[in-house]
Enzyme design. Structure first.
Site, PDB file in Angstrom:
ATOM      1  N   CYS A 159      23.457  -8.247 -27.617  1.00 24.20           N
ATOM      2  CA  CYS A 159      23.295  -9.147 -26.473  1.00 24.20           C
ATOM      3  C   CYS A 159      23.577  -8.423 -25.168  1.00 24.20           C
ATOM      4  CB  CYS A 159      24.216 -10.354 -26.615  1.00 24.20           C
ATOM      5  SG  CYS A 159      24.066 -11.427 -25.179  1.00 24.20           S
ATOM      6  N   CYS A 200      26.892 -19.684 -26.182  1.00 19.06           N
ATOM      7  CA  CYS A 200      25.939 -19.730 -27.303  1.00 19.06           C
ATOM      8  C   CYS A 200      26.591 -20.178 -28.612  1.00 19.06           C
ATOM      9  CB  CYS A 200      25.276 -18.382 -27.501  1.00 19.06           C
ATOM     10  SG  CYS A 200      24.397 -17.812 -26.033  1.00 19.06           S
ATOM     11  N   LYS A 241      16.664 -27.902 -23.953  1.00 19.20           N
ATOM     12  CA  LYS A 241      17.015 -28.049 -25.367  1.00 19.20           C
ATOM     13  C   LYS A 241      17.100 -29.519 -25.759  1.00 19.20           C
ATOM     14  CE  LYS A 241      19.476 -23.700 -25.541  1.00 19.20           C
ATOM     15  NZ  LYS A 241      20.743 -23.010 -25.755  1.00 19.20           N
ATOM     16  N   ARG A 258      13.046 -14.626 -32.444  1.00 21.78           N
ATOM     17  CA  ARG A 258      13.637 -15.917 -32.820  1.00 21.78           C
ATOM     18  C   ARG A 258      12.514 -16.852 -33.279  1.00 21.78           C
ATOM     19  NH1 ARG A 258      16.884 -18.454 -28.010  1.00 21.78           N
ATOM     20  NH2 ARG A 258      18.455 -16.903 -28.534  1.00 21.78           N
ATOM     21  N   ARG A 271      13.056 -25.583 -26.289  1.00 21.21           N
ATOM     22  CA  ARG A 271      13.408 -24.636 -27.366  1.00 21.21           C
ATOM     23  C   ARG A 271      13.396 -25.336 -28.726  1.00 21.21           C
ATOM     24  NH1 ARG A 271      16.444 -20.263 -25.225  1.00 21.21           N
ATOM     25  NH2 ARG A 271      15.604 -19.785 -23.179  1.00 21.21           N
ATOM     26  N   LYS A 286      15.301 -23.033 -19.253  1.00 23.61           N
ATOM     27  CA  LYS A 286      15.205 -23.473 -20.656  1.00 23.61           C
ATOM     28  C   LYS A 286      15.555 -24.949 -20.794  1.00 23.61           C
ATOM     29  CE  LYS A 286      18.599 -20.646 -22.024  1.00 23.61           C
ATOM     30  NZ  LYS A 286      19.766 -20.036 -22.699  1.00 23.61           N
ATOM     31  N   CYS A 317      29.150 -16.408 -31.430  1.00 22.41           N
ATOM     32  CA  CYS A 317      27.817 -15.968 -30.999  1.00 22.41           C
ATOM     33  C   CYS A 317      27.611 -14.503 -31.397  1.00 22.41           C
ATOM     34  CB  CYS A 317      27.686 -16.111 -29.490  1.00 22.41           C
ATOM     35  SG  CYS A 317      28.656 -14.881 -28.609  1.00 22.41           S
ATOM     36  N   CYS A 345      30.796 -14.260 -23.766  1.00 23.76           N
ATOM     37  CA  CYS A 345      30.683 -14.474 -22.316  1.00 23.76           C
ATOM     38  C   CYS A 345      30.637 -15.985 -22.103  1.00 23.76           C
ATOM     39  CB  CYS A 345      29.429 -13.769 -21.765  1.00 23.76           C
ATOM     40  SG  CYS A 345      27.905 -14.710 -21.941  1.00 23.76           S
TER      41      CYS A 345
HETATM   42 FE1  SRM Z   1      22.236 -18.423 -26.171  1.00 22.58          FE
HETATM   43  C1  SRM Z   1      21.268 -16.349 -23.689  1.00 22.58           C
HETATM   44  C2  SRM Z   1      22.004 -15.931 -28.387  1.00 22.58           C
HETATM   45  C3  SRM Z   1      22.501 -20.675 -28.656  1.00 22.58           C
HETATM   46  C4  SRM Z   1      23.434 -20.724 -23.930  1.00 22.58           C
HETATM   47  N1  SRM Z   1      21.646 -16.490 -26.071  1.00 22.58           N
HETATM   48  C5  SRM Z   1      21.247 -15.827 -24.933  1.00 22.58           C
HETATM   49  C6  SRM Z   1      20.717 -14.436 -25.282  1.00 22.58           C
HETATM   50  C7  SRM Z   1      19.254 -14.549 -25.505  1.00 22.58           C
HETATM   51  C8  SRM Z   1      21.076 -13.330 -24.272  1.00 22.58           C
HETATM   52  C9  SRM Z   1      20.074 -12.988 -23.220  1.00 22.58           C
HETATM   53  O1  SRM Z   1      19.627 -13.898 -22.463  1.00 22.58           O
HETATM   54  O2  SRM Z   1      19.750 -11.817 -23.101  1.00 22.58           O
HETATM   55  C10 SRM Z   1      21.487 -14.198 -26.590  1.00 22.58           C
HETATM   56  C11 SRM Z   1      20.835 -13.229 -27.574  1.00 22.58           C
HETATM   57  C12 SRM Z   1      21.885 -12.516 -28.365  1.00 22.58           C
HETATM   58  C13 SRM Z   1      21.339 -11.750 -29.490  1.00 22.58           C
HETATM   59  O3  SRM Z   1      21.469 -10.506 -29.481  1.00 22.58           O
HETATM   60  O4  SRM Z   1      20.795 -12.334 -30.409  1.00 22.58           O
HETATM   61  C14 SRM Z   1      21.710 -15.617 -27.065  1.00 22.58           C
HETATM   62  N2  SRM Z   1      22.116 -18.331 -28.141  1.00 22.58           N
HETATM   63  C15 SRM Z   1      22.122 -17.190 -28.886  1.00 22.58           C
HETATM   64  C16 SRM Z   1      22.317 -17.503 -30.358  1.00 22.58           C
HETATM   65  C17 SRM Z   1      21.549 -16.552 -31.266  1.00 22.58           C
HETATM   66  C18 SRM Z   1      23.818 -17.504 -30.683  1.00 22.58           C
HETATM   67  C19 SRM Z   1      24.160 -17.441 -32.140  1.00 22.58           C
HETATM   68  O5  SRM Z   1      24.913 -16.516 -32.479  1.00 22.58           O
HETATM   69  O6  SRM Z   1      23.726 -18.277 -32.923  1.00 22.58           O
HETATM   70  C20 SRM Z   1      21.817 -18.960 -30.385  1.00 22.58           C
HETATM   71  C21 SRM Z   1      20.337 -19.061 -30.591  1.00 22.58           C
HETATM   72  C22 SRM Z   1      19.870 -20.475 -30.536  1.00 22.58           C
HETATM   73  C23 SRM Z   1      18.449 -20.675 -30.940  1.00 22.58           C
HETATM   74  O7  SRM Z   1      18.146 -20.465 -32.101  1.00 22.58           O
HETATM   75  O8  SRM Z   1      17.654 -21.098 -30.087  1.00 22.58           O
HETATM   76  C24 SRM Z   1      22.141 -19.389 -28.958  1.00 22.58           C
HETATM   77  N3  SRM Z   1      22.770 -20.383 -26.262  1.00 22.58           N
HETATM   78  C25 SRM Z   1      22.936 -21.095 -27.409  1.00 22.58           C
HETATM   79  C26 SRM Z   1      23.662 -22.294 -27.145  1.00 22.58           C
HETATM   80  C27 SRM Z   1      24.127 -23.317 -28.183  1.00 22.58           C
HETATM   81  C28 SRM Z   1      23.085 -24.355 -28.499  1.00 22.58           C
HETATM   82  O9  SRM Z   1      22.027 -24.418 -27.883  1.00 22.58           O
HETATM   83  O10 SRM Z   1      23.371 -25.144 -29.396  1.00 22.58           O
HETATM   84  C29 SRM Z   1      23.949 -22.301 -25.785  1.00 22.58           C
HETATM   85  C30 SRM Z   1      24.788 -23.363 -25.031  1.00 22.58           C
HETATM   86  C31 SRM Z   1      24.014 -24.592 -24.739  1.00 22.58           C
HETATM   87  C32 SRM Z   1      23.210 -24.430 -23.491  1.00 22.58           C
HETATM   88  O11 SRM Z   1      22.073 -24.005 -23.575  1.00 22.58           O
HETATM   89  O12 SRM Z   1      23.757 -24.675 -22.412  1.00 22.58           O
HETATM   90  C33 SRM Z   1      23.362 -21.097 -25.241  1.00 22.58           C
HETATM   91  N4  SRM Z   1      22.262 -18.539 -24.144  1.00 22.58           N
HETATM   92  C34 SRM Z   1      22.869 -19.539 -23.420  1.00 22.58           C
HETATM   93  C35 SRM Z   1      22.839 -19.188 -22.024  1.00 22.58           C
HETATM   94  C36 SRM Z   1      23.409 -20.044 -20.869  1.00 22.58           C
HETATM   95  C37 SRM Z   1      22.385 -20.930 -20.287  1.00 22.58           C
HETATM   96  C38 SRM Z   1      22.891 -21.647 -19.068  1.00 22.58           C
HETATM   97  O13 SRM Z   1      22.416 -22.724 -18.801  1.00 22.58           O
HETATM   98  O14 SRM Z   1      23.748 -21.164 -18.366  1.00 22.58           O
HETATM   99  C39 SRM Z   1      22.225 -17.921 -21.946  1.00 22.58           C
HETATM  100  C40 SRM Z   1      21.971 -17.096 -20.694  1.00 22.58           C
HETATM  101  C41 SRM Z   1      20.765 -17.552 -19.939  1.00 22.58           C
HETATM  102  O15 SRM Z   1      19.989 -18.385 -20.354  1.00 22.58           O
HETATM  103  O16 SRM Z   1      20.628 -17.013 -18.834  1.00 22.58           O
HETATM  104  C42 SRM Z   1      21.892 -17.543 -23.296  1.00 22.58           C
HETATM  105 FE1  SF4 Z   2      25.460 -13.182 -25.516  1.00 23.11          FE
HETATM  106 FE2  SF4 Z   2      27.108 -14.606 -24.061  1.00 23.11          FE
HETATM  107 FE3  SF4 Z   2      25.380 -15.825 -25.644  1.00 23.11          FE
HETATM  108 FE4  SF4 Z   2      27.386 -14.543 -26.704  1.00 23.11          FE
HETATM  109  S1  SF4 Z   2      27.550 -16.340 -25.351  1.00 23.11           S
HETATM  110  S2  SF4 Z   2      25.252 -14.373 -27.363  1.00 23.11           S
HETATM  111  S3  SF4 Z   2      27.661 -12.865 -25.333  1.00 23.11           S
HETATM  112  S4  SF4 Z   2      24.863 -14.617 -23.885  1.00 23.11           S
END
Ligand code: SRM
Ligand code: SF4
Length: 558
Positions: A438, A481, A211, A76, A145, A209, A432, A477
């Site tokens: 993922c 994201c 943001k 990323r 981030r 993390k 997502c 899930c």
């Molecule tokens: Fe996310 C984890 C993809 C935006 C909340 N996110 C992940 C992981 C890295 C899975 C992992 O931990 O193994 C995913 C990788 C999937 C893959 O194969 O690429 C993943 N997140 C993404 C992306 C690529 C979704 C997309 O399709 O665009 C986004 C990348 C953002 C970036 O460029 O930095 C992405 N993730 C978000 C957002 C939306 C936002 O930030 O605008 C959220 C919700 C906001 C937030 O952070 O609360 C988000 N991602 C999470 C979480 C839940 C965190 C929590 O506080 O509970 C996880 C899981 C974790 O961190 O344990 C996670």
């Molecule tokens: Fe993976 Fe869940 Fe984030 Fe979708 S919402 S990319 S399934 S961690």
């Protein structure tokens, strides 16, 4: 006031023992016996913007053949404000083809990811990015981030100022360790150890993390309130008068764990200079560093720290560290969150074309050679590439004399046609990644929402709603994201082919939605939406959008 973190989570111990995020990454990379890296390094590599993954579609086949899972890595890129030059796009195109699956994925945080990078290709990929002046430092991990900011430049002449601010915040919050250069770039000079004290992150980094997003009203295309730190520029007489600062947003939760929840940021107050803003952001982070939960990672985000301490107490601690007080927040109003598709022109007369990229996936498909078309546009050197938090792309800063040439390329590759013909629902959809990469996915995301939208469109057509800008989002899930908790229609994966259906979020990103149906399959999703659309057209008030109607309807039908 700091909480007792008697029992540190295992990740805390890994961070502290990591020698500035180095761990044994070099050794892991040299190990040819496995496509994976060592377990502790899997945590550390995230701070370098990389995740270890495996092809989940092929797990069974690999196990049957007695082979280890098919491991690969996701990279990323750190790209505050989401802008690439055409030269950088060409570099990215090349790197994606040579070292990854070829697909360029635009993320919901205005940057790009590459998937399927084999261990042996990690270093060459990051070195190639480095030649394009791009890095993946701190794009993941327990640090700040990618900083997002309002991407549609035609909104305001102040866009450039805010874009630069996103870069300043990103730089201020970068970890000071030179491990990235040492491990990936082999730059020994930059890797001099003596300059590594890190007053912001110390040796333990953040509990989780963090943001940061910046919005310029009236556009909330960054979904600003879902960020740990949400900054809203306050505009008056074509000037930025200061910034409202909110904190404690975050969308992730865990099925069955009621202590976890999605939350929008709470307003802390207003500051009248950029200098004060930077100081406030810094100290909001240090308070989270010192008071965040370091024993339970599920409760470690800033939103939980704020709820535990209370907003007032959190603000007081931040103000004490800043040496100044926040003023009361200033009034602001959002009137849109979606991207403005098609051609626009800004205050300087420059032209912009926003194109719809379904779930941010840039690839060549049989009938739609998007990736080739974008390469041709990049080769013209006449457009920059800006990413939006809705996973779309803006071809930007085009001189009016060059617009016909770009327009012709958009037409000849079917790009403008694709954008124009997509329904409003599709253009307001976000999903997502989920399967196949993922590791946390319970259900499909970007591979399924396009199919589902095709089945929902006829329902909308039946009720004359096809051109309604209803926001629809899917996540595989409850981590959120694709920001499903913040949509008018949100799907949250529970198991393969099953989702919780959420409704009642508002169109502008100021109100979260509520779970309406649990663990339903496609048949029930379509039946439920059919009923809801039917009630909506009968009972909606004048100008009432679907999100506001379903919110009201949920209250009535309780
Ligand atoms: Fe996310 C984890 C993809 C935006 C909340 N996110 C992940 C992981 C890295 C899975 C992992 O931990 O193994 C995913 C990788 C999937 C893959 O194969 O690429 C993943 N997140 C993404 C992306 C690529 C979704 C997309 O399709 O665009 C986004 C990348 C953002 C970036 O460029 O930095 C992405 N993730 C978000 C957002 C939306 C936002 O930030 O605008 C959220 C919700 C906001 C937030 O952070 O609360 C988000 N991602 C999470 C979480 C839940 C965190 C929590 O506080 O509970 C996880 C899981 C974790 O961190 O344990 C996670
Ligand atoms: Fe993976 Fe869940 Fe984030 Fe979708 S919402 S990319 S399934 S961690």
């Amino acid at each position: 006031m700091s909480i007792q973190n008697n029992k540190l989570s295992p990740v805390e111990k890994i961070k502290i023992a990591s020698d500035g995020l180095r761990g044994t990454l070099k050794e892991s990379l040299m190990d040819d016996f496995t496509g994976a890296i060592r377990e502790d390094d899997q945590n550390l590599i995230k701070f370098h913007g990389i995740y270890q993954q495996d092809d989940r579609d092929r797990r069974e086949e690999r196990v049957a053949k007695k082979l280890e899972w098919l491991y690969s890595f996701m990279i990323r890129i750190r790209l505050p404000g989401g802008l690439l030059t055409p030269q950088q796009w060409m570099g990215l195109h090349e790197i994606a083809g040579v070292h990854a699956t070829g697909t360029i994925k635009i993320t919901t945080r205005q940057t790009i990811q590459l998937h399927g990078v084999l261990k042996s290709h990690l270093k060459p990929s990051l070195q190639a990015f480095n030649l394009q002046y791009l890095d993946s430092m701190a794009a993941c991990g327990d640090v700040n981030r990618n900083v997002t900011c309002t991407s549609n430049p035609s909104e305001s002449p102040l866009h450039q100022q805010v874009y630069e601010l996103a870069g300043k915040i990103s730089d201020m919050c970068l970890p000071k360790t030179k491990a990235y250069y040492e491990i990936w770039i082999d730059d020994e000079k930059l890797a001099e150890r003596k300059k590594e004290e890190d007053p912001l992150y110390q040796d333990r980094y953040l509990p989780r993390k963090l943001k940061i997003g910046i919005a310029i009203p009236p556009n909330n295309d960054v979904d600003v309130f879902i960020n740990d730190i949400a900054i809203i520029a306050v505009i008056g007489a074509d000037k930025i008068l200061g910034y409202n600062i909110a904190a404690g947003g975050g969308l992730g939760s865990t099925h069955g764990n009621n202590a976890t929840y999605a939350r929008l940021a709470s307003m802390l107050g207003f500051v009248d200079t950029e200098q004060k803003l930077l100081k406030a952001v810094y100290e909001i982070i240090t308070v989270q560093r010192d008071f965040g939960n370091r024993s339970d990672r599920k409760l470690a985000r800033l939103k939980y720290t704020i709820d535990r301490l209370g907003v007032d107490r959190y603000v007081k601690e931040v103000e004490k560290r800043c040496g100044f007080s926040f003023q009361p927040a200033k009034a602001f109003k959002f009137n849109q969150r979606k991207d403005r598709y098609g051609w626009t022109q800004n205050h300087e007369g420059k032209c912009f074309y926003t194109l719809f990229v379904e779930h941010g996936r840039v690839l060549d498909e049989k009938d739609y050679p998007l990736k080739s078309g974008l390469l041709k546009i990049a080769e013209s050197l006449k457009a920059n590439f800006r990413f939006t938090c809705n996973q779309n792309l803006i071809l930007s800063d085009i001189h009016p004399d060059d617009k016909p040439e770009i327009d012709q390329l958009l037409k000849s590759y079917g790009i403008s046609d694709y954008t124009e013909k997509a329904s409003a629902l599709r253009k307001n959809s976000v999903a997502c990644v989920a399967f196949n990469t993922c590791s946390l996915a319970l259900a499909e995301g970007q591979r399924y929402l396009p199919v589902l939208v095709t089945k929902i469109e006829p329902l909308l057509e039946k009720y004359g709603l096809l051109q309604e800008d209803i926001s629809i989002r899917m996540t595989g899930c409850p981590n959120g994201c694709g920001r499903s908790p913040n949509a008018e229609i949100g799907f949250v994966g529970t198991a393969y082919g099953r989702y919780n259906l959420h409704i009642g979020g508002d169109r502008l990103g100021m109100r979260l939605n509520t779970r309406y149906k649990e663990n339903i399959d496609e048949e029930e999703i379509l039946k439920t939406l059919d009923e809801l659309f039917g009630v909506y057209i009968k009972q909606r008030r004048a100008e009432e959008n679907f999100g506001d109607f379903s919110y009201r309807w949920l209250q009535i039908s309780k």
